[in-house]
Design a protein around this motif. Structure first.
Motif, short mmCIF file in Angstrom:
data_model
loop_
_atom_site.label_atom_id
_atom_site.label_comp_id
_atom_site.label_asym_id
_atom_site.label_seq_id
_atom_site.Cartn_x
_atom_site.Cartn_y
_atom_site.Cartn_z
N ALA A 35 -5.90 3.73 -13.07
CA ALA A 35 -6.05 2.64 -12.01
C ALA A 35 -5.17 1.59 -11.82
CB ALA A 35 -7.67 2.49 -11.75
N ALA A 36 -5.33 0.62 -13.17
CA ALA A 36 -4.69 -0.24 -13.49
C ALA A 36 -3.14 -0.02 -13.05
CB ALA A 36 -4.85 -0.86 -14.70
N PHE A 37 -2.59 1.03 -13.57
CA PHE A 37 -1.00 1.20 -13.27
C PHE A 37 -0.88 1.66 -11.90
CE2 PHE A 37 2.44 4.24 -13.40
CZ PHE A 37 3.31 3.46 -13.89
N GLY A 38 -1.64 2.30 -11.13
CA GLY A 38 -1.66 2.49 -9.94
C GLY A 38 -1.62 1.45 -9.09
N GLN A 39 -2.47 0.47 -9.25
CA GLN A 39 -2.69 -0.71 -8.51
C GLN A 39 -1.23 -1.56 -8.64
OE1 GLN A 39 -5.91 -2.26 -10.45
NE2 GLN A 39 -7.29 -0.89 -9.43
N TRP A 40 -0.83 -1.62 -9.88
CA TRP A 40 0.43 -2.36 -9.89
C TRP A 40 1.58 -1.60 -9.11
CZ3 TRP A 40 1.56 -7.09 -11.28
CH2 TRP A 40 0.72 -7.68 -12.05
N ILE A 41 1.81 -0.26 -9.04
CA ILE A 41 2.68 0.50 -8.41
C ILE A 41 2.49 0.29 -6.96
CG2 ILE A 41 3.57 2.66 -7.78
CD1 ILE A 41 4.33 1.74 -10.54
N VAL A 188 -2.13 8.08 2.23
CA VAL A 188 -1.72 8.11 0.48
C VAL A 188 -3.02 7.66 0.09
CG1 VAL A 188 -0.61 6.67 -1.13
CG2 VAL A 188 0.69 7.28 0.77
N ALA A 189 -3.88 6.90 0.61
CA ALA A 189 -5.15 6.52 -0.06
C ALA A 189 -6.11 7.82 -0.13
CB ALA A 189 -5.97 5.48 0.69
N LEU A 190 -5.97 8.54 1.23
CA LEU A 190 -6.98 9.68 1.24
C LEU A 190 -6.51 10.71 0.12
CD1 LEU A 190 -7.41 10.13 5.16
CD2 LEU A 190 -9.18 9.71 3.36
N ILE A 191 -5.15 10.83 -0.24
CA ILE A 191 -4.72 11.93 -0.89
C ILE A 191 -4.95 11.42 -2.54
CG2 ILE A 191 -2.60 12.96 -1.99
CD1 ILE A 191 -1.51 12.66 0.85
N ALA A 192 -4.88 10.28 -2.73
CA ALA A 192 -5.04 9.68 -4.04
C ALA A 192 -6.90 9.81 -4.51
CB ALA A 192 -4.66 8.41 -4.05
N CYS A 193 -7.39 9.59 -3.38
CA CYS A 193 -8.86 9.63 -3.60
C CYS A 193 -9.35 11.00 -3.85
CB CYS A 193 -9.61 9.13 -2.52
SG CYS A 193 -11.50 9.38 -2.49
N ALA A 194 -8.91 12.14 -3.16
CA ALA A 194 -9.32 13.45 -3.36
C ALA A 194 -8.82 13.82 -4.66
CB ALA A 194 -8.53 14.23 -2.30
N MET A 195 -7.42 13.40 -5.18
CA MET A 195 -6.62 13.84 -6.60
C MET A 195 -7.60 13.64 -7.66
SD MET A 195 -2.67 13.83 -5.82
CE MET A 195 -2.34 14.15 -7.64
N VAL A 196 -8.01 11.97 -7.58
CA VAL A 196 -8.82 11.51 -8.77
C VAL A 196 -10.14 12.39 -8.78
CG1 VAL A 196 -10.13 9.50 -9.34
CG2 VAL A 196 -7.75 9.40 -8.48
N VAL A 197 -10.89 12.63 -7.58
CA VAL A 197 -12.10 13.14 -7.79
C VAL A 197 -12.18 14.45 -8.35
CG1 VAL A 197 -13.98 13.88 -6.44
CG2 VAL A 197 -13.15 11.56 -5.86
N VAL A 198 -11.11 15.22 -7.88
CA VAL A 198 -11.07 16.65 -8.36
C VAL A 198 -10.62 16.82 -9.74
CG1 VAL A 198 -9.71 18.76 -7.81
CG2 VAL A 198 -10.51 17.59 -5.69
#
Length: 461
Positions: A35-41, A188-198
């Motif tokens: 999450a920290a790395f993704g926030q920087w990106i 992008v947010a929806l895709i990232a959300c789904a990928m993290v949960v799954v």
């Protein structure tokens, strides 16, 4: 209520809670780094690629606090999992505090980047989903209520209330950001959300299944060990209770036999008396074998054994009339193992005898020995009729045998597995009907060295 509390604090359930907390905490730490790395990106992309003006200073502070707290969580995690089961409550409280802090960090980042209109507000759902997996039901409910409160605060800060003053959030919908950029950000947010949960839930389920399988395996080993101890107690008790009457019968039979030598009697009576003596000897042998098989010899010390010495011990104690039917692999590896020589050789010899019993009289049994970098492997292959799957599945159960009544106790494979598994090895059986059976014994070997020598001729060497 007291009964439920006592049940919840039972050692097996506490072990299960600790295993779950260990897995959950390990993956939560990994996810927070991602999450920290993704926030920087995300911030760098918005600023340098899309040209969006962002107040990056408070965002950088939040990311720094996330990374710092994750370092602290990693340290506490190593400390907590080394403690006893009484610290599980503090562990669960720590995870609850971490997820509350993450909820606050997310709310703060959204406050500085458009509030509830920011597409990444969907990550509130990720936080709640992870809480349902990681936290207790009570703490999950509390975090869900706090999440609702955070969303309410962001909504209120998005309206033009006069009392908010400079605290009011700039709505992204009325900003200069193009609509297609907002739509792309939402996707992008929806895709990232789904990928993290799954990904997170799948990995947790896999790890929990592995832990469950490991617990079941340990339970099976413990049950087998308890059966072995019960068999030892049974055999020792039987030997003790039967030794006195058998000895009395043996003395009386010997006296009768001696007295009958002074009178003329038929040959049949002499044979009957001799039969009584031989059957008494057989009873004693059976009791001695049960005592030995059932683990009474497990006090034998563990020593370094060459593979050739083990094989020699196995074959030399097999009856002479059957020894010629064993084809021994001549290429015996020059490796050593740590094991009780007589107990392990007896376990393997029992498997060889089973193979001899299953193989027709004019055919042989193959006894092979090979090694890998960490194991000594002994294979016993017979030319019998093999076993169907439903019989093979029961091989290894105590007192289950495929031999004729009176021809075996059904303890050979069971006890061989116990001996080998106590050495951190295993016994596997592969059988095909009408094609024979192959038993593989694997025992950990001593790692070889560059100055490995030729094996000695005896254990004393």
């Amino acid at each position: 209520m007291p009964q439920n509390t006592h049940f919840d604090n039972a050692p097996p359930l506490l072990e299960g809670r600790k295993a779950r907390l260990t897995i959950n905490t390990a993956w939560l730490i990994k996810l927070r780094w991602v999450a920290a790395f993704g926030q920087w990106i995300t911030i760098a992309t918005a600023m340098f690629l899309l040209g969006i003006e962002i107040r990056w200073q408070p965002l950088a502070t939040i990311i720094f606090l996330t990374a710092s707290s994750n370092l602290l969580l990693t340290y506490l995690f190593e400390s907590l999992r080394s403690r006893d089961l009484r610290s599980l409550g503090a562990w669960e409280t720590l995870l609850f505090g971490v997820m509350l802090m993450d909820l606050g960090f997310l709310t703060a980042m959204l406050y500085f980047t458009g509030g509830i209109t920011n597409p990444f507000a969907v990550f509130y759902l990720v936080n709640v989903a992870l809480a349902a997996i990681v936290l207790t039901p009570r703490n999950t409910g509390i975090l869900a209520l706090v999440t609702v409160g955070c969303i309410g605060l962001l909504l209120m800060a998005s309206y033009p209330f006069a009392f908010l003053g400079s605290w009011q959030i700039d709505n992204l919908a009325t900003s200069a950001i193009p609509m297609h950029v907002l739509l792309a950000g939402t996707s992008v947010a929806l895709i990232a959300c789904a990928m993290v949960v799954v990904y997170f839930t799948t990995r947790l389920n896999v790890e929990l299944q592995r832990k469950e399988a490991s617990l079941r395996l340990n339970e099976m080993k413990q049950a087998r060990s308890e059966k072995l101890e019960a068999l030892g107690t049974l055999a020792a008790g039987a030997a003790h209770e039967l030794s006195t009457p058998l000895a009395t019968i043996a003395v009386v039979a010997k006296e009768v036999q001696r007295e009958l030598t002074q009178v003329e009697i038929s040959a049949d009576i002499k044979e009957d008396i001799s039969l009584i003596r031989s059957e008494l000897d057989r009873c004693r042998a059976i009791l001695d074998q049960m005592s030995t098989d059932a683990g009474q010899a497990t006090g034998e010390p563990i020593v370094r054994i060459w593979a050739s010495k083990l094989l020699e011990e196995v074959t030399e104690r097999i009856d002479v009339q059957h020894r010629g039917r064993i084809q021994v692999d001549p290429n015996i590896p020059e490796v050593e193992i740590n094991a009780p020589l007589h107990l392990l050789s007896q376990a393997i010899r029992g498997l060889v005898k089973n193979a001899l019993d299953a193989t027709p009289a004019k055919q042989s049994v193959h006894l092979g020995v090979r090694s890998t970098s960490d194991q000594l492997i002994v294979s016993i292959q017979d030319h019998g009729t093999g076993m169907p799957p439903h019989i093979l599945a029961r091989i290894g159960e105590p007192f289950f045998t495929t031999k004729e009544p009176g021809a075996g106790t059904g303890l050979g494979v069971f006890l061989a597995k116990n001996v080998v598994e106590k050495l951190n090895g295993n016994v596997t059986i592969d059988s095909v009907p009408d094609q024979g059976t192959t038993v593989i014994v694997r025992v950990p070997r001593i790692p070889s060295t560059n100055n490995e020598k030729t094996p000695p001729n005896s254990l004393d060497d």
